[in-house]
Write an enzyme that holds these catalytic residues in place. Structure first.
Site, PDB file in Angstrom:
ATOM      1  N   GLN A 237       6.037   5.548   5.655  1.00  0.00           N
ATOM      2  CA  GLN A 237       5.428   4.262   6.032  1.00  0.00           C
ATOM      3  C   GLN A 237       4.878   3.536   4.795  1.00  0.00           C
ATOM      4  OE1 GLN A 237       3.472   3.151  10.096  1.00  0.00           O
ATOM      5  NE2 GLN A 237       1.894   4.169   8.932  1.00  0.00           N
ATOM      6  N   ASN A 240       7.336   1.140   3.172  1.00  0.00           N
ATOM      7  CA  ASN A 240       7.355  -0.206   3.773  1.00  0.00           C
ATOM      8  C   ASN A 240       6.179  -1.031   3.261  1.00  0.00           C
ATOM      9  OD1 ASN A 240       8.596   1.710   5.994  1.00  0.00           O
ATOM     10  ND2 ASN A 240       9.467  -0.311   6.270  1.00  0.00           N
ATOM     11  N   GLU A 241       5.013  -0.374   3.204  1.00  0.00           N
ATOM     12  CA  GLU A 241       3.795  -1.059   2.743  1.00  0.00           C
ATOM     13  C   GLU A 241       3.989  -1.592   1.319  1.00  0.00           C
ATOM     14  OE1 GLU A 241       0.161   1.077   3.372  1.00  0.00           O
ATOM     15  OE2 GLU A 241      -0.912   0.010   1.809  1.00  0.00           O
ATOM     16  N   ARG A 242       4.559  -0.748   0.471  1.00  0.00           N
ATOM     17  CA  ARG A 242       4.705  -1.152  -0.936  1.00  0.00           C
ATOM     18  C   ARG A 242       5.755  -2.241  -1.084  1.00  0.00           C
ATOM     19  NH1 ARG A 242       3.658   5.123  -2.620  1.00  0.00           N
ATOM     20  NH2 ARG A 242       1.429   4.926  -2.162  1.00  0.00           N
ATOM     21  N   ALA A 245       4.307  -5.549   0.113  1.00  0.00           N
ATOM     22  CA  ALA A 245       3.279  -5.995  -0.844  1.00  0.00           C
ATOM     23  C   ALA A 245       3.949  -6.670  -2.049  1.00  0.00           C
ATOM     24  CB  ALA A 245       2.425  -4.815  -1.294  1.00  0.00           C
TER      25      ALA A 245
END
Ligand code: FAD
Length: 382
Positions: A237, A240-242, A245
């Site tokens: 997960q 996806n966050e990185r 961002a």
């Protein structure tokens, strides 16, 4: 990767940002919070909270290239607190549920998150576990068909407004990165409370909270994926966050450079516009060139993700690069605004404060460097 359909999506996001978000961000920054329960349904109606998710759950069924467009356009929001909060809902708190959740769990929590009827948060960080996720202590102990949860979480975005959390907890005594699970945690569970709302250097329009859990009972059926595989699921997960961002960072950096150039065209110093001074021009040209490299690198990661490739290396390198570039861009743009840049009322002072987070949140620069060293096969500390 992009077609006319992406151009339409871009125009639609630009329109909603200009109508429903940018006119209000000053007010939200002042208040230290934005009204997620008012904004989310508007974004949900346009399909922006579930571009890649299953159409059967109200998602768009689109591929990842659409998330790149979403991220870049969210970067045009005049307060990074709001773009961060949206990306938490879309790409930080929900990917695991979409990937590993049971149909019942998705129906109950993912569908309303996509529609914008529910606000969600990702709850990983604790007072004693930030960079080192494996040291987290919040614990869920099984009692019949329930988990009983005790512990605390820190710096949780959307934390005072969330209807549910994607909560990472320990569910066995194995220790380290073993024996953790991800659990959908409804915030109306007895024993849960927001212990503090935190004031911040930047991203002020986003609410950030410390959360406490005291003998909170949630059904074992709320476990996302496999019990005991929470750390591994969370690591996926985080990719996806990185990625999102970094897409947002490109939009923010582009906006900062465009607005600075606009200002420097008119600001006359020593008899001519600042933009005509060679030092100013070359410094900005350097940053424009670096931004172009980051943008193209983002596209290459997105293409890899579309092919189903492991994007850990790319997301790590991009996150490190984006955080460092954003800091230099913010510093340079502020410098070229002179005293005006130091004024609270100027957009650049907000961007200067907001942009600092990218090198800390979602894995600090040093954690990215550690991952690069590790993936290069170099000896590293445990
Ligand atoms: C505004 C904001 C919003 C956030 N939102 C969320 C959220 O929604 N959900 C969530 O779970 N978390 C959230 N976080 C937490 C964020 O992900 C953590 O702050 C981050 O991972 C760093 O952890 P830490 O703050 O505990 O720093 P620490 O782990 O204490 O590290 C401090 C510093 O030490 C350095 N460092 C760390 N490891 C190493 C190393 N191996 N070698 C050398 N130096 C090192 C880095 O410079 C790092 O910044 C948020 C944080 C902020 C500030």
């Amino acid at each position: 990767m992009f077609t006319a359909e992406h151009d339409d999506l871009r125009a639609m996001i630009r329109d909603v940002v200009d109508r429903e978000i940018n006119p209000f961000v000053d007010e939200w920054e002042e208040a230290g919070i934005f009204p997620a329960h008012e904004l989310w349904p508007k974004l949900g109606k346009l399909g922006l909270l579930g571009l890649e998710y299953e159409p059967g759950l109200g998602g768009g069924g689109a591929d990842h290239s659409h998330t790149v467009v979403l991220g870049e356009e969210l970067g045009r929001i005049a307060a990074a607190g709001v773009s961060m909060a949206i990306s938490v809902q879309v790409d930080m708190a929900t990917p695991s549920l979409a990937r590993y959740g049971t149909p019942e769990l998705k129906e109950r929590y993912l569908r309303p998150a996509i529609a914008g009827e529910q606000v969600c948060s990702i709850a990983v960080t604790e007072p004693d576990a930030g960079s080192d996720v494996a040291s987290l202590r919040t614990r869920a102990v099984r009692d019949g068909d329930d988990w009983v949860i005790n512990g605390s979480k820190l710096y949780i975005t959307n934390g005072t407004q969330a209807d549910w959390l994607c909560l990472l907890v320990r569910t066995s005594d194995e220790g380290g990165y073993r024996g953790m699970s991800q659990i959908v945690f409804p915030t109306d569970t007895p024993g849960f409370r927001v212990s503090r709302s935190l004031r911040k250097l930047g991203n002020r329009s986003s609410d950030t909270a410390e959360l406490a859990f005291e003998d909170c009972r949630v059904p074992v059926a709320n476990t996302i994926g496999e019990a005991g595989r929470g750390f591994q699921q969370q690591m996926a997960q985080f990719q996806n966050e990185r990625m999102i961002a970094c897409y947002i960072a490109v939009g923010q950096i582009q906006t900062a450079l465009d607005r600075t150039v606009e200002y420097l065209r008119d600001r006359v110093v020593f008899g001519r516009p600042l933009l005509e001074h060679q030092h100013v021009q070359m410094r900005l040209a350097e940053l424009v060139a670096e931004l172009d490299l980051l943008r193209q690198y983002n596209y290459s990661i997105a293409e890899g993700y579309l092919r189903g490739a492991d994007t850990s290396w790319g997301a790590t390198v991009a996150k490190l690069t984006a955080g460092r570039l954003a800091r230099r861009v913010a510093d340079t743009c502020l410098q070229f605004h002179g005293g005006m840049g130091y004024m609270e009322e100027t957009w650049i002072s907000r961007y200067f404060r907001d942009s600092r987070l990218l090198s800390i949140g979602g894995g600090a620069d040093e954690v990215m460097l550690r991952t690069v060293a590790k993936m290069s096969g170099w000896p590293t500390s445990p």
